[in-house]
Design an enzyme around this catalytic site. Structure first.
Site, PDB file in Angstrom:
ATOM      1  N   CYS A 175     -19.137 -14.615  -7.081  1.00 50.91           N
ATOM      2  CA  CYS A 175     -20.141 -13.789  -6.407  1.00 50.91           C
ATOM      3  C   CYS A 175     -21.553 -14.140  -6.888  1.00 50.91           C
ATOM      4  O   CYS A 175     -22.517 -14.046  -6.120  1.00 50.91           O
ATOM      5  CB  CYS A 175     -19.874 -12.304  -6.660  1.00 50.91           C
ATOM      6  SG  CYS A 175     -18.478 -11.629  -5.737  1.00 50.91           S
ATOM      7  N   CYS A 184     -20.257 -11.153   3.885  1.00 53.21           N
ATOM      8  CA  CYS A 184     -19.907 -11.991   2.738  1.00 53.21           C
ATOM      9  C   CYS A 184     -19.886 -13.466   3.146  1.00 53.21           C
ATOM     10  O   CYS A 184     -19.155 -13.847   4.060  1.00 53.21           O
ATOM     11  CB  CYS A 184     -18.550 -11.587   2.181  1.00 53.21           C
ATOM     12  SG  CYS A 184     -18.004 -12.609   0.785  1.00 53.21           S
ATOM     13  N   ASP A 238       0.813  -1.235   0.000  1.00 54.24           N
ATOM     14  CA  ASP A 238       0.000   0.000   0.000  1.00 54.24           C
ATOM     15  C   ASP A 238       0.841   1.277   0.000  1.00 54.24           C
ATOM     16  O   ASP A 238       0.366   2.310   0.460  1.00 54.24           O
ATOM     17  CB  ASP A 238      -0.890   0.067   1.254  1.00 54.24           C
ATOM     18  CG  ASP A 238      -2.128  -0.783   1.110  1.00 54.24           C
ATOM     19  OD1 ASP A 238      -2.363  -1.304   0.016  1.00 54.24           O
ATOM     20  OD2 ASP A 238      -2.862  -0.923   2.099  1.00 54.24           O
ATOM     21  N   CYS A 272     -13.987   0.083   8.411  1.00 52.52           N
ATOM     22  CA  CYS A 272     -15.289  -0.583   8.379  1.00 52.52           C
ATOM     23  C   CYS A 272     -15.124  -1.969   7.777  1.00 52.52           C
ATOM     24  O   CYS A 272     -14.411  -2.147   6.795  1.00 52.52           O
ATOM     25  CB  CYS A 272     -16.277   0.238   7.547  1.00 52.52           C
ATOM     26  SG  CYS A 272     -17.932  -0.486   7.478  1.00 52.52           S
ATOM     27  N   CYS A 274     -24.122  -2.173   2.968  1.00 52.05           N
ATOM     28  CA  CYS A 274     -23.345  -0.933   3.158  1.00 52.05           C
ATOM     29  C   CYS A 274     -24.260   0.189   3.629  1.00 52.05           C
ATOM     30  O   CYS A 274     -25.148   0.619   2.884  1.00 52.05           O
ATOM     31  CB  CYS A 274     -22.650  -0.536   1.856  1.00 52.05           C
ATOM     32  SG  CYS A 274     -21.686   0.981   2.022  1.00 52.05           S
ATOM     33  N   CYS A 313     -23.126  -7.614   0.161  1.00 55.42           N
ATOM     34  CA  CYS A 313     -22.232  -6.500   0.509  1.00 55.42           C
ATOM     35  C   CYS A 313     -22.835  -5.166   0.074  1.00 55.42           C
ATOM     36  O   CYS A 313     -22.774  -4.174   0.819  1.00 55.42           O
ATOM     37  CB  CYS A 313     -20.854  -6.702  -0.117  1.00 55.42           C
ATOM     38  SG  CYS A 313     -20.836  -6.881  -1.913  1.00 55.42           S
ATOM     39  N   CYS A 324     -19.025  -4.779   4.758  1.00 56.09           N
ATOM     40  CA  CYS A 324     -19.184  -5.491   3.487  1.00 56.09           C
ATOM     41  C   CYS A 324     -18.492  -6.850   3.512  1.00 56.09           C
ATOM     42  O   CYS A 324     -18.910  -7.780   2.807  1.00 56.09           O
ATOM     43  CB  CYS A 324     -18.686  -4.642   2.315  1.00 56.09           C
ATOM     44  SG  CYS A 324     -16.924  -4.241   2.351  1.00 56.09           S
ATOM     45  N   CYS A 371     -25.341 -12.828  -5.746  1.00 57.32           N
ATOM     46  CA  CYS A 371     -25.317 -12.311  -4.371  1.00 57.32           C
ATOM     47  C   CYS A 371     -25.045 -10.811  -4.352  1.00 57.32           C
ATOM     48  O   CYS A 371     -24.147 -10.315  -5.046  1.00 57.32           O
ATOM     49  CB  CYS A 371     -24.246 -13.042  -3.562  1.00 57.32           C
ATOM     50  SG  CYS A 371     -24.100 -12.467  -1.854  1.00 57.32           S
TER      51      CYS A 371
END
Length: 322
Positions: free
Chosen positions: A188, A248, A133, A241, A198, A194, A244, A191
């Site tokens: 996914c 899952c 990062d 947070c 939110c 998430c 999401c 679905c």
């Protein structure tokens, strides 16, 4: 691909397991052509908010050979951070799981530096750089390219074996290695848990997050005061947070990490709502001395606390439906 390159790749993966990493995949260092239109569309719509660094060095972000001279391989690794325990007081402000222990930038970079030294000492002379990062590297795209998972509708990488509670890091080297050919398809399906969960509707479309509405962005990256239009929608999140990811289904696979550096300060998990509200600078320094929470500083954490406290005070705010 030569036998030597295959052997090198196998030994590198074995070393990552020895270092306590969750998984490892290898890609050829080349331009990420498919990512360019998605990145440009997101930036043009200003969904990066105040994260100006996202708009800089776009070419580098798409081509690792512009970051590491002569780069031939991108080694992507995952490091589990799913905690053994949750915060004890259900009414206390909620801290993102990744911030419980020592700042992951240091922990993961140390492991990547150890991996680079292993390659240089045991396999072959090479130049390389670790990334966590901290530079224009599209970590999720590289991890997906290396077969470590797929990018879910919440934009986090999801691993079939491990869920999504992990950090991603890269080691870019000028050594040719055997790349992984595994392609993980998108599981996914239909679905939308998430997206539906939110509270600020930050996931504006599958795999598109408007950072300006994201609780993580607001509580960590946002300078100055928080967005008043989001008042009452933070669900007590004070730094980062996980909503999401928490909803899952793939995270039913998550298992507690075994990384000593990610163990929280003994007092942190026991903090009550009252203790959070009355936190002073010395306690902040004690609890978060080596934590990622230091990024927001004491003043930033107090700002976030005030924001969610106002939402819970009668008459202070209304929900968007009211």
């Amino acid at each position: 691909m030569s036998t030597t390159q295959k052997v090198f790749s196998e030994k590198i993966k074995a070393k990552t397991r020895e270092l306590g990493l969750l998984d490892c995949g290898i890609s050829r260092a080349e331009r990420l052509e498919e990512e360019k239109p998605r990145l440009e569309r997101w930036l043009n719509q200003e969904m990066h908010g105040e994260m100006g660094y996202m708009a800089r060095n776009k070419d580098m972000r798409l081509d690792p050979r512009l970051i590491v001279e002569g780069a031939q391989s991108v080694i992507s690794v995952l490091l589990n951070y799913f905690p053994k325990e949750q915060q004890h007081d259900s009414e206390a402000p909620v801290l993102s799981k990744y911030a419980y222990g020592k700042d992951y930038h240091f922990v993961l970079k140390d492991k990547l530096n150890a991996l680079l030294k292993f390659i240089q000492d045991e396999l072959a002379p090479c130049n390389g750089r670790p990334f966590v990062d901290s530079a224009p590297v599209l970590d999720k795209a590289w991890a997906a390219k290396a077969g470590l998972g797929w990018v879910g509708k919440h934009t986090n990488l999801i691993s079939v074996e491990h869920g999504s509670f992990f950090f991603i890091g890269e080691l870019i080297v000028d050594l040719e290695l055997e790349p992984d050919t595994r392609v993980v398809r998108d599981y996914c399906g239909s679905c939308t848990r998430c997206i539906d969960a939110c509270p600020t509707q930050a996931i504006v479309a599958p795999r598109v997050v408007d950072a300006r509405r994201c609780i993580s962005y607001q509580t960590i990256e946002q300078k100055g005061e928080l967005d008043e239009s989001l008042q009452g929608q933070f669900n007590d999140r004070v730094f980062g947070c996980d909503i999401c990811q928490d909803v899952c289904p793939w995270n039913l696979k998550s298992e507690a990490h075994q990384e000593p550096d990610f163990e929280p300060h003994p007092q942190l998990m026991k903090l009550t709502l009252k203790e959070w509200q009355e936190m002073d600078h010395p306690l902040f320094n004690e609890l978060f001395r080596k934590s990622a929470v230091k990024r927001t500083k004491f003043e930033g954490l107090k700002r976030n606390l005030r924001f969610i406290e106002r939402a819970s005070s009668p008459g202070e705010s209304q929900s968007p439906e009211e």
